[in-house]
Motif scaffolding. Structure first.
Motif, short mmCIF file in Angstrom:
data_model
loop_
_atom_site.label_atom_id
_atom_site.label_comp_id
_atom_site.label_asym_id
_atom_site.label_seq_id
_atom_site.Cartn_x
_atom_site.Cartn_y
_atom_site.Cartn_z
N ARG A 493 10.13 6.39 -8.36
CA ARG A 493 8.90 6.46 -7.57
C ARG A 493 9.17 6.98 -6.17
O ARG A 493 10.28 6.89 -5.65
CB ARG A 493 8.24 5.07 -7.49
CG ARG A 493 7.60 4.60 -8.79
CD ARG A 493 6.76 3.37 -8.56
NE ARG A 493 6.06 2.94 -9.77
CZ ARG A 493 6.46 1.94 -10.55
NH1 ARG A 493 7.55 1.25 -10.23
NH2 ARG A 493 5.78 1.61 -11.63
N ASP A 494 8.12 7.51 -5.56
CA ASP A 494 8.24 8.05 -4.21
C ASP A 494 8.58 6.95 -3.20
O ASP A 494 8.08 5.82 -3.30
CB ASP A 494 6.91 8.68 -3.77
CG ASP A 494 6.47 9.82 -4.68
OD1 ASP A 494 7.32 10.32 -5.45
OD2 ASP A 494 5.28 10.20 -4.62
N PHE A 495 9.41 7.32 -2.24
CA PHE A 495 9.69 6.39 -1.15
C PHE A 495 8.44 6.31 -0.27
O PHE A 495 7.96 7.34 0.23
CB PHE A 495 10.89 6.88 -0.32
CG PHE A 495 11.43 5.84 0.63
CD1 PHE A 495 12.57 5.13 0.31
CD2 PHE A 495 10.78 5.55 1.83
CE1 PHE A 495 13.07 4.17 1.18
CE2 PHE A 495 11.26 4.58 2.69
CZ PHE A 495 12.41 3.89 2.36
N PRO A 496 7.91 5.11 -0.06
CA PRO A 496 6.67 4.98 0.71
C PRO A 496 6.83 5.49 2.14
O PRO A 496 7.71 5.04 2.87
CB PRO A 496 6.41 3.46 0.70
CG PRO A 496 7.20 2.93 -0.46
CD PRO A 496 8.41 3.81 -0.56
N GLY A 497 5.98 6.44 2.52
CA GLY A 497 6.03 7.01 3.86
C GLY A 497 6.66 8.39 3.90
O GLY A 497 6.69 9.03 4.96
N GLY A 501 0.12 11.24 5.04
CA GLY A 501 -1.06 10.55 4.53
C GLY A 501 -0.76 9.29 3.75
O GLY A 501 -1.69 8.57 3.36
N ASP A 502 0.53 8.99 3.50
CA ASP A 502 0.87 7.73 2.82
C ASP A 502 0.31 6.55 3.62
O ASP A 502 0.46 6.51 4.85
CB ASP A 502 2.38 7.58 2.67
CG ASP A 502 2.94 8.38 1.51
OD1 ASP A 502 2.16 9.04 0.82
OD2 ASP A 502 4.18 8.33 1.30
N LYS A 503 -0.30 5.62 2.92
CA LYS A 503 -0.88 4.46 3.60
C LYS A 503 0.19 3.50 4.12
O LYS A 503 -0.06 2.73 5.05
CB LYS A 503 -1.82 3.73 2.66
CG LYS A 503 -3.06 4.55 2.28
CD LYS A 503 -3.96 3.79 1.33
CE LYS A 503 -5.19 4.62 0.95
NZ LYS A 503 -6.07 3.91 -0.02
#
Length: 616
Positions: A493-497, A501-503
């Motif tokens: 999965r994508d690393f958050p951030g 636009g990532d929340k």
């Protein structure tokens, strides 16, 4: 004047004279080389329309044409050049076929590096594994490249491309460096121009070209240089067992014997234990190593000398060109043993301080140990592979921190018992140890695991203080969770951030939850401590049998040592210190984890699942 020239050309054409026409050369591999390499023979593969019957010559006075090899496919010429006396220069490879003369420009560059300049990764390092497509998207303009087969980005599709790239990694090198790791290992970055599933990179379609959705060859070099500037080494993923079915070497192959089973799809059994099984049938060995991973991953025949030379040169090219510090070789036991041994030997002769780690996904330490350089189990053969991946330990760690430990089974006993068998390894310090990677369930399989911070702290402490070379999978430090049963895309999965636009932005403390910050801060503290501790990076390991569910071990280098006490039970345990006096040189010491002073007199008491890290 122009009119006169046109008249002359018309007359010559009428008399049967034609202007020389250049053949279309589609590929030259390698694209350039260097003078002064230890191996002075160079293979140059030319791919172009109907070139095989051409006469070949060189315009250089000190580069000699040793051999011209023609294949069944007339679109190939394989040249072997002698560079013993060659200086850095530009010259032409001249192909002549009747009146058709084609000049192929070629360059031997001056070496910027010397083999001893390249420092490989060692047990002093910690690798941070990144899947480039899923880490961060720094340049949305390269998400879709016109003409490439998979031409869309869909972050909601677990097997689709998400758009991560080199610029995204570059923009977060400070995060990685600050975390305390010392090297980054990138999942495959070479061109993967497949119709679907290309995000993971394991079906290469051009061994000399970076996938343009990550960046250019030059941008890859820039990333390596930036990483070096921040004290980070770079490990490149390579795949010699197979390539992608869209690779020109398969689509328009030189000969059928470039691929196993004469280029016909036969499924591998995946049972590579047969390679070292003294009872295995010839059929079992052949189907394991020569069979194909999938129909879209043709299995390369490294017993073909031209295939072997092509692959070896491609790896040396990337080391010399980009200055990488190591290679992780995918599916190492699936390829031809003798070829892989020769490859390792040649790379390490050219770059004595380099390191190679092979993916040795086998279910026991005995089987894994067979693949390590100087293994007694492989005699008279020698793989020449310095580092192997300790998959059996990963499996044990996935259980050990969940179970109650007894003196004879379960929990931390699994780890103690496994280490009592380290004598099977030629060099236990050259084992890659890891809680998880892109092919396994994450250490936190689910949200319940992710909430168990004590479990995580024990595991990461053990990982960073045991023998070997630790590797951390991106996101483990922020408790990213996934189970392999959900699909490999979920493990990646994508690393958050990492996307505009990532929340949530977990690259910052403000974007992480309290629990994530606790895990991150703990990991960071341990990693930065490890960087400067020779006892852990270089030291010997001494351990003690489990007592009351507690595992005790020492790492020591010269007069410095680190001692770990780890309680593998949920209950408070009190131990007599008499058995451990040989590793406790002081009567009191500070625990690195808590910062508290620990008195070492007759007994020591640990709370349930408590870990002490004592520095002497």
């Amino acid at each position: 004047m122009k009119q006169t020239l046109l008249i002359i050309m018309a007359v010559l054409s009428f008399l049967g004279f034609k202007t020389p026409v250049q053949a279309s050369i589609k590929k030259v591999a390698p694209t350039f080389w260097w003078a002064g390499m230890k191996n002075t023979e160079l293979q140059v593969l030319l791919y172009g329309e109907d070139i095989s019957s051409s006469d070949v010559s060189l315009t250089s006075s000190d580069v000699y044409l040793k051999e011209v090899v023609r294949q069944a496919n007339s679109n190939y010429l394989i040249l072997y050049l002698d560079l013993k006396e060659a200086r850095p220069q530009k010259f032409d490879i001249v192909l002549k076929k009747g009146r058709k003369v084609t000049k192929v420009p070629y360059e031997l560059k001056e070496r910027i590096r010397r083999g001893t300049d390249i420092e490989g990764f060692t047990s002093s390092d910690v690798l941070y594994l990144i899947m480039p497509d899923r880490f961060a998207n720094g340049n949305p303009d390269n998400d879709v490249i016109p003409g490439m087969l998979e031409n869309k980005v869909d972050r909601n599709e677990q097997f689709g491309r998400h758009g991560g790239d080199f610029k995204g990694i570059s923009e977060h090198l400070d995060y990685i460096s600050d975390l305390g790791v010392t090297a980054i290992w990138l999942n495959p970055t070479q061109e993967n121009d497949m119709k679907d599933g290309s995000y993971h990179g394991y079906a290469i379609t051009d061994y000399y070209q970076i996938d343009r959705r990550f960046g250019t060859n030059e941008e890859f070099c820039n990333l390596v240089n930036e990483a070096h500037g921040k004290g980070l080494k770079v490990v490149m993923d390579m795949i010699f067992n197979h390539c992608g079915s869209e690779n020109y070497l398969f689509k328009d192959r030189p000969q059928d014997d470039w691929f196993n089973f004469r280029s016909n799809y036969v499924q591998t059994s995946f049972k590579t234990a047969s390679v070292m099984d003294i009872h295995a049938s010839d059929y079992e060995k052949a189907i394991a190593t020569d069979g194909w991973f999938t129909q879209v991953m043709p299995d390369l025949n490294q017993r073909n000398r031209h295939v072997a030379r092509y692959l070896i040169q491609s790896s040396i090219w990337w080391i010399e060109y980009a200055g990488i510090n190591g290679i992780r070789q995918d599916t190492h036991p699936y390829a031809d043993y003798d070829f892989m041994s020769s490859w390792c030997k040649e790379v390490l002769e050219e770059y004595p301080h380099f390191n190679i780690v092979g993916e040795t996904w086998l279910n026991s330490n005995v089987l894994v140990s067979y693949w390590q350089k100087d293994s007694k189990l492989a005699v008279p053969k020698n793989s020449n592979l310095p580092t192997v991946m300790d998959f059996p330990l990963t499996d044990l760690m996935s259980k050990a921190f969940d179970e109650e430990t007894t003196e004879w089974s379960g929990g931390l006993y699994r780890l103690y018992d496994y280490h009592t068998q380290d004598l099977v390894y030629a060099n236990p310090m050259n084992l890659l140890v890891f809680l998880d990677n892109h092919d396994t369930s994450r250490f936190c399989k689910n949200e319940e695991d992710a909430k168990n911070i004590v479990r995580y702290k024990q595991a990461i402490t053990y990982l960073l203080t045991t023998r070997g070379i630790p590797q951390i999978y991106y996101g483990t430090e922020i408790l990213m969770a996934a189970d392999k049963s959900e699909g490999d895309g979920c493990l990646r999965r994508d690393f958050p951030g990492g996307w505009k636009g990532d929340k949530v932005n977990c690259f910052t403390a403000e974007g992480r939850t309290d629990l994530q910050n606790e895990a991150f801060d703990y990991t960071r503290k341990l990693l930065n401590f490890r960087k400067n501790n020779e006892a852990i990076c270089k030291g010997t390991m001494k351990h003690f049998s489990i007592c009351k569910g507690v595992y005790v071990y020492e790492r020591k280098y010269n007069d410095k040592s680190v001692v770990v006490f780890m309680n593998g039970t949920d209950e408070k345990q009190t131990l007599s210190l008499v058995p451990y006096k040989e590793i406790l040189p002081s009567s009191s010491v500070t625990d690195f984890i808590s910062g508290k002073n620990v008195v070492l007199d007759e007994e020591i008491t640990l709370d349930g699942r408590e870990t002490l890290l004592l520095i002497f």
